[in-house]
Design a protein around this motif. Structure first.
Motif, short mmCIF file in Angstrom:
data_model
loop_
_atom_site.label_atom_id
_atom_site.label_comp_id
_atom_site.label_asym_id
_atom_site.label_seq_id
_atom_site.Cartn_x
_atom_site.Cartn_y
_atom_site.Cartn_z
N VAL A 141 0.85 -1.18 0.00
CA VAL A 141 0.00 0.00 0.00
C VAL A 141 0.89 1.23 0.00
N MET A 142 0.60 2.17 -0.90
CA MET A 142 1.30 3.45 -0.87
C MET A 142 0.27 4.57 -0.87
N ASN A 143 0.36 5.40 0.15
CA ASN A 143 -0.63 6.47 0.27
C ASN A 143 -0.32 7.66 -0.63
N LEU A 144 -1.34 8.41 -0.97
CA LEU A 144 -1.18 9.68 -1.65
C LEU A 144 -1.78 10.74 -0.73
N THR A 145 -0.93 11.60 -0.22
CA THR A 145 -1.41 12.66 0.67
C THR A 145 -1.92 13.80 -0.19
N PHE A 170 2.82 11.77 -11.08
CA PHE A 170 3.50 10.80 -10.23
C PHE A 170 3.44 9.40 -10.86
N PHE A 171 2.27 9.01 -11.32
CA PHE A 171 2.15 7.68 -11.92
C PHE A 171 2.92 7.58 -13.24
N LYS A 172 2.96 8.67 -13.96
CA LYS A 172 3.77 8.67 -15.19
C LYS A 172 5.24 8.43 -14.85
N ASP A 173 5.69 9.13 -13.81
CA ASP A 173 7.09 8.97 -13.40
C ASP A 173 7.38 7.54 -12.94
N LEU A 174 6.43 6.94 -12.23
CA LEU A 174 6.63 5.56 -11.79
C LEU A 174 6.86 4.65 -13.00
N ASP A 175 6.06 4.85 -14.03
CA ASP A 175 6.22 4.04 -15.24
C ASP A 175 7.56 4.32 -15.91
N THR A 176 7.90 5.59 -15.96
CA THR A 176 9.17 5.97 -16.60
C THR A 176 10.35 5.28 -15.91
N LEU A 177 10.26 5.20 -14.59
CA LEU A 177 11.36 4.60 -13.83
C LEU A 177 11.17 3.09 -13.63
N ARG A 178 10.14 2.56 -14.28
CA ARG A 178 9.85 1.12 -14.20
C ARG A 178 9.61 0.65 -12.77
N ILE A 179 9.00 1.49 -11.98
CA ILE A 179 8.66 1.10 -10.61
C ILE A 179 7.35 0.32 -10.66
N GLN A 180 7.41 -0.88 -10.13
CA GLN A 180 6.21 -1.74 -10.13
C GLN A 180 5.08 -1.08 -9.34
N ARG A 181 3.88 -1.26 -9.83
CA ARG A 181 2.74 -0.69 -9.13
C ARG A 181 2.45 -1.45 -7.84
N ALA A 182 2.12 -0.66 -6.81
CA ALA A 182 1.65 -1.26 -5.56
C ALA A 182 0.23 -1.77 -5.80
N GLU A 183 -0.27 -2.56 -4.87
CA GLU A 183 -1.63 -3.08 -4.99
C GLU A 183 -2.66 -1.98 -4.73
N TYR A 184 -2.33 -1.05 -3.83
CA TYR A 184 -3.28 0.01 -3.47
C TYR A 184 -2.57 1.35 -3.37
N TYR A 185 -3.22 2.38 -3.91
CA TYR A 185 -2.75 3.76 -3.74
C TYR A 185 -3.86 4.59 -3.11
N PRO A 186 -4.16 4.38 -1.85
CA PRO A 186 -5.27 5.11 -1.23
C PRO A 186 -4.97 6.60 -1.11
N GLU A 187 -6.01 7.39 -1.36
CA GLU A 187 -5.89 8.84 -1.23
C GLU A 187 -6.50 9.25 0.10
N ALA A 188 -5.85 10.18 0.76
CA ALA A 188 -6.31 10.61 2.08
C ALA A 188 -7.75 11.12 2.03
N THR A 189 -8.05 11.89 1.00
CA THR A 189 -9.40 12.50 0.94
C THR A 189 -10.51 11.47 0.77
#
Length: 466
Positions: free
Chosen positions: A65-69, A97-116
């Motif tokens: 899980v990776m949060n998005l504040t 942010f998600f574009k950058d993750l793809d650019t850097l080939r960072i595997q997606r986490a299972e959940y990206y919960p947003e605080a709001t």
RNA sequence: GGCGGCGUAGCCAAGUGGUAAGGCAGCGGUCUGCAAAACCGUUAUUCACCGGUUCAAAUCCGGUCGCCGCCUCCA
């Protein structure tokens, strides 16, 4: 094979034993989406990517899980400056942010919960803290965590709870609370928050920062899970407060292993806008660097070691990767023969060292070195033309195995344009006619376009270099 | 001031008691029409400095110097 991690909680390297035998649940602190993330942020996310992949390599099913504040002082301020709704403001940086993750080939986490999107979970958690007498309502209608009510406060950061009261840098802020060290769980609405508020049982307001991670981590992973990570600056107060909140509310142990990565510095100095050494990913891409070089550079230093970013280092990473790429292309050209014991044992030795190093608290330097040792040994062996096509196949398989973790192989850059292929053919003709001037001119011309020619015994090959 | 980390070749960086991995850069050679790639050799008698423990220390202990991080919302 056993995995070891350095646990911030115990300050020691420990054997990793997951709560459930085959799966690992982990929470990785994510970005506050008020600006483009910088390469220091990505160093942390790459460390987490490595952690994830190493766990998978060892056969674990990973739930990350990776949060998005997306609500805090900075996001509110940013949206107000642009005069747009908070959601519109943060949306842009989430997307980037998600574009950058793809650019850097960072595997997606299972959940990206947003605080709001998790306000109810946070409110619920605060209410439990109130019940447990860990939280109180301040004179300003904000809810605070009473640090003195949590006996273990300070166990992660090693801070002495009593010294926090009168520390030099501790100032009482705008909020009224019983003690300076207490921290906000819920902030009541203030005029400067504008339209940003939620009507809840705690009143009209918005969550404090720390509460989101406690609420969302336990919501997705349960009260007690395996690993929690972040940058070392999060140890205090953020993670310390998370423990106080979560354990104060549930009475259960929160997290077994805390892993923190050291900061990235630039040319020996802290990265800051005022020093002009502040880089986002897009800054580097604009300078023409292939993102895979950036990926490997940020990944190649042990995560607990401060990483000194420099363009010299980026160039070095690029050249070393080119050595790997050349090796792979060479393997593809090896023609025939059965697998040899010599190569077989080199691969096994390299694999052993690779995995053992990574399982030793993600110690990546010897892991990468094991690959280069293999390359050197194989080339050396080939002096007597001893490397066979079956060897090459085994080596390529190993390279791809390694790549499941490092993810550094080049993208297929496609075929050459016909006119460039034509030039190569023309150069071949010139060479047959021993017209060296013309041949060299064509080679130089292609080099300027990033096409490198090499004349091998099997004919001329070309490669693109970034 | 409190807590923590670091100082290994020109640069990056392993190694935590047994005699200095790996990468980049450099130099000499082999190969090549010339290159490139690759290989061979070479580049730290030494691990910030000073003492100590030990048969043996970059590795352990004490001290000195230097750099960096955290100490309430920054990965």
């Amino acid at each position: 094979m056993t995995i070891y991690f350095h646990n911030t909680l115990s300050k020691m390297k420990e054997e990793f034993v997951p709560i459930n035998s085959n799966e690992v649940r982990m929470y990785t602190c994510g970005p506050t989406v008020y600006d483009f993330a910088h390469i220091g942020n990505y160093r942390a996310y790459l460390f987490e990517d490595l952690l994830r992949r190493v766990l998978q390599y060892n056969g674990y099913k990973v739930t990350q899980v990776m949060n998005l504040t997306d609500v805090d002082d900075k996001t509110i301020k940013g949206s107000q400056e642009l005069g747009i709704p908070l959601d519109d403001f943060t949306r842009k940086f989430k997307d980037e942010f998600f574009k950058d993750l793809d650019t850097l080939r960072i595997q997606r986490a299972e959940y990206y919960p947003e605080a709001t999107k998790h306000i109810p979970q946070m409110v619920d958690l605060v209410k439990r803290l109130i019940e447990n007498e860990h939280a109180y309502l301040g004179e300003d209608n904000c809810y605070y965590y009473r640090v003195s009510s949590f006996e273990d406060y300070g166990k992660l950061s090693g801070k002495k709870i009593n010294e926090l009261i009168c520390g030099i840098r501790v100032r009482s802020d705008d909020y009224s609370k019983d003690e300076a060290r207490d921290f906000a769980l819920w902030k009541s609405w203030a005029e400067e928050d504008g339209p940003v508020f939620w009507e809840t049982d705690l009143g009209k307001g918005r969550p404090g920062w720390h509460i989101e991670c406690s609420a969302m981590s336990t919501h997705y992973l349960g009260n007690h899970f395996d690993i929690h990570t972040g940058g070392e600056d999060n140890i205090f107060p953020h993670h310390e407060n998370e423990i106080a909140q979560s354990e104060g509310a549930t009475g259960e142990k929160f997290v077994n292993y805390w892993l923190h990565c050291a900061h990235l510095i630039v040319n020996g100095e802290k990265m800051s806008k005022s020093l002009g050494n502040f880089y986002t990913l897009r800054d580097l891409l604009e300078k023409g660097y292939d993102p895979v070089f950036i990926r490997l550079l940020l990944l190649s230093t042990y995560y607990r070691q401060q990483l000194n970013f420099s363009f010299e280092g980026l160039e070095a990473t690029k050249e070393s990767l080119n050595r790997l790429y050349d090796f792979i292309e060479w393997l593809k050209r090896v023609k025939e023969g059965e697998i040899t014991e010599a190569v077989n044992s080199l691969v096994n030795e390299s694999r052993r060292k690779f995995k053992e190093s990574l399982n030793n608290d993600l110690n990546i330097s010897p892991a990468i070195a094991s690959i280069y040792e293999l390359i050197k040994n194989v080339y050396s062996l080939n002096k007597e033309k001893a490397v066979t096509s079956s060897d090459a196949e085994a080596l390529l398989n190993f390279v791809h195995e390694v790549n499941t973790i490092l993810d550094i192989l080049p993208e297929d850059k496609g075929d050459l344009e016909p006119e460039l292929m034509q030039l190569i053919t023309e150069r071949e003709d010139a060479r047959v006619n021993k017209d060296w001037n013309r041949a060299d001119r064509i080679r130089d011309e292609l080099a300027e376009k990033g096409i490198i020619l090499e004349d091998t015994p099997d004919g001329t090959i070309w490669k693109k270099r970034g």
